[in-house]
Design a protein around this motif. Structure first.
Motif, mmCIF file in Angstrom:
data_model
loop_
_atom_site.group_PDB
_atom_site.id
_atom_site.type_symbol
_atom_site.label_atom_id
_atom_site.label_comp_id
_atom_site.label_asym_id
_atom_site.label_seq_id
_atom_site.Cartn_x
_atom_site.Cartn_y
_atom_site.Cartn_z
ATOM 1 N N TRP A 1 94.054 24.390 48.012
ATOM 2 C CA TRP A 1 94.055 23.929 49.391
ATOM 3 C C TRP A 1 93.808 22.430 49.500
ATOM 4 O O TRP A 1 94.550 21.712 50.191
ATOM 5 N N THR A 2 92.787 21.926 48.841
ATOM 6 C CA THR A 2 92.438 20.512 48.969
ATOM 7 C C THR A 2 93.575 19.626 48.479
ATOM 8 O O THR A 2 93.951 18.645 49.151
ATOM 9 N N ARG B 1 96.617 19.893 50.947
ATOM 10 C CA ARG B 1 96.424 19.153 52.194
ATOM 11 C C ARG B 1 96.517 17.654 51.952
ATOM 12 O O ARG B 1 97.147 16.931 52.734
ATOM 13 N N ARG B 2 95.921 17.160 50.863
ATOM 14 C CA ARG B 2 95.993 15.728 50.568
ATOM 15 C C ARG B 2 97.435 15.293 50.318
ATOM 16 O O ARG B 2 97.876 14.255 50.799
ATOM 17 N N THR C 1 100.169 16.755 51.419
ATOM 18 C CA THR C 1 100.938 16.842 52.668
ATOM 19 C C THR C 1 100.703 15.625 53.539
ATOM 20 O O THR C 1 101.641 15.101 54.164
ATOM 21 N N ALA D 1 97.444 15.531 59.672
ATOM 22 C CA ALA D 1 96.052 15.871 59.387
ATOM 23 C C ALA D 1 95.404 16.561 60.588
ATOM 24 O O ALA D 1 94.647 17.530 60.425
ATOM 25 N N ILE E 1 96.768 20.211 60.892
ATOM 26 C CA ILE E 1 96.180 21.089 59.865
ATOM 27 C C ILE E 1 94.732 21.419 60.208
ATOM 28 O O ILE E 1 94.298 22.578 60.121
ATOM 29 N N GLN E 2 93.979 20.407 60.622
ATOM 30 C CA GLN E 2 92.569 20.634 60.932
ATOM 31 C C GLN E 2 92.402 21.527 62.155
ATOM 32 O O GLN E 2 91.539 22.418 62.176
#
Length: 385
Positions: A186-187, A190-191, A193, A207, A210-211
């Motif tokens: 996941w981390t 996300r980074r 993306t 960001a 996603i959040q």
């Protein structure tokens, strides 16, 4: 002449853009109509995958909490999966094991249920006799051309489990692996993306989307889980007080069914009514468990859920009903359980990307709304109710 040529060129460009937009809208409508049938036909793959992704998104805050305390991503993901599996297995075992005893006891309690319902049965006995006589006449008239078809069915609960268990185990293992690999990556995902966006504003928008998706989904599931567990504990205590057997099973069943808005509590009340009729000889006392649950649910749905969920997690009740109907048709009971979380995820993405504006397209004002800056003026209700 120059002005007329410019006007004609602009009109031609406008018509061309409208045609392209119409083709895109038609293709999108066809895709939307085809997706439900594809999801239903491919339920063996899409159902465990979607369930795993929803569970994984709900576990992301716990994963990030562990990572902030120094745990590697793989170990944090494994801890989240093991914790979820432990809680899920304990909850399922506390429900399934006593439920098998109730199913085994049901045939022997049919006579008691009929005695409890004898006033209602007597009330409709005349209508029942009329139906029997009518059906008998129809069957006699068509007996010469009728064919008897025998449908083989499992003879016991063990046969049913034995025939479906291998397939269910494969799907559970697959879903567990999806949850683990999603959380472990996941981390990085996300980074990657966010950093792959072409501009700073695009990265910030990605960001934020996603959040918000993670926050809304996890907040809804965490809040509703807390509410349902509390309701299940209270129902268990009340049923223990009135002498209902296996109150923990009934409390767990109520907690699970309460995840399904509107229809879940109705099903829980019906099951409690059947359980009361199987347990108690007096009709009035047999309906006490269902009546107590209805009272507790009304207090929970109208007081505690709006208070805890708040205005941040609200959605149009019509959308909830449509989502329930759609996902129940596609994937049955599991789809009904996933309906609201999937609705939250889709709504979060559409709020950021812009929603299709059919009226604007028809009246030549545009094809999408502005999305995140728009205010939803439609009446809303707390999510899950």
């Amino acid at each position: 002449m120059v002005r007329e040529s410019i006007v004609a060129s602009a009109d031609h460009a406008f018509r061309r853009d409208r045609l392209l937009a119409w083709l895109a809208l038609s293709a999108g409508a066809g895709l939307v109509l085809a997706i439900p049938f594809a999801l239903r036909a491919g339920a063996e793959f899409f159902l465990p995958t979607t369930t795993a992704l929803v569970i994984a998104i709900a576990l992301v805050p716990l994963l990030e909490w562990m990572e902030r305390r120094g745990l590697p991503s793989g170990l944090a993901a494994l801890s989240c999966v093991l914790l979820f599996l432990t809680v899920a297995n304990v909850a399922i075992a506390s429900i399934v094991v006593p439920a098998t005893d109730w199913f085994a006891l049901l045939p022997s309690r049919i006579a008691q249920i009929r005695r409890n319902l004898s006033p209602l049965i007597d009330l409709y006995s005349a209508f029942e006799r009329f139906i029997d006589q009518t059906m008998g006449a129809i069957m006699r008239s068509s007996a010469s051309s009728a064919r008897t078809v025998r449908v083989e069915s499992p003879n016991s609960l063990f046969d049913l489990v034995a025939t479906s268990a291998p397939h269910a185990i494969v799907q559970m293992v697959f879903a567990t692996l999806v949850v683990y690999f999603f959380l472990s990556g996941w981390t990085r995902m996300r980074r990657r993306t966010i950093t792959s966006r072409g501009s700073f504003s695009s990265a910030m928008t990605t960001a934020r989307v996603i959040q918000e998706m993670v926050d809304r989904t996890s907040a809804y599931l965490a809040t509703i889980t807390l509410i349902n567990m509390s309701l299940g504990v209270i129902v268990s205590l009340v049923l223990w007080f009135v002498g209902m057997p296996t109150p923990v099973m009934w409390g767990g069943l109520v907690a699970i069914l309460n995840y399904i808005p509107y229809f879940g509590p109705v099903a829980a009340a019906g099951l409690l009514g059947v359980g009361g009729l199987m347990t108690f000889a007096d009709l009035g006392y047999a309906l006490v468990p269902a009546a107590m649950f209805v009272g507790l649910h009304l207090v929970e749905a109208n007081l505690f859920t709006p208070l805890l969920v708040g205005r941040r997690l609200t959605i149009n009740p019509l959308l909830i009903l449509i989502a329930l109907s759609f996902w129940s048709w596609v994937w049955g009971t599991t789809g009904a359980l996933l309906a609201v979380p999937l609705l939250i995820i889709v709504k979060t993405i559409l709020d950021a990307a812009g929603r299709p504006d059919i009226a604007g397209f028809l009246f030549a004002e545009g094809t999408f709304t502005n999305g995140p800056d728009d205010e939803d003026s439609t009446p809303s209700a707390p999510l899950g109710r």
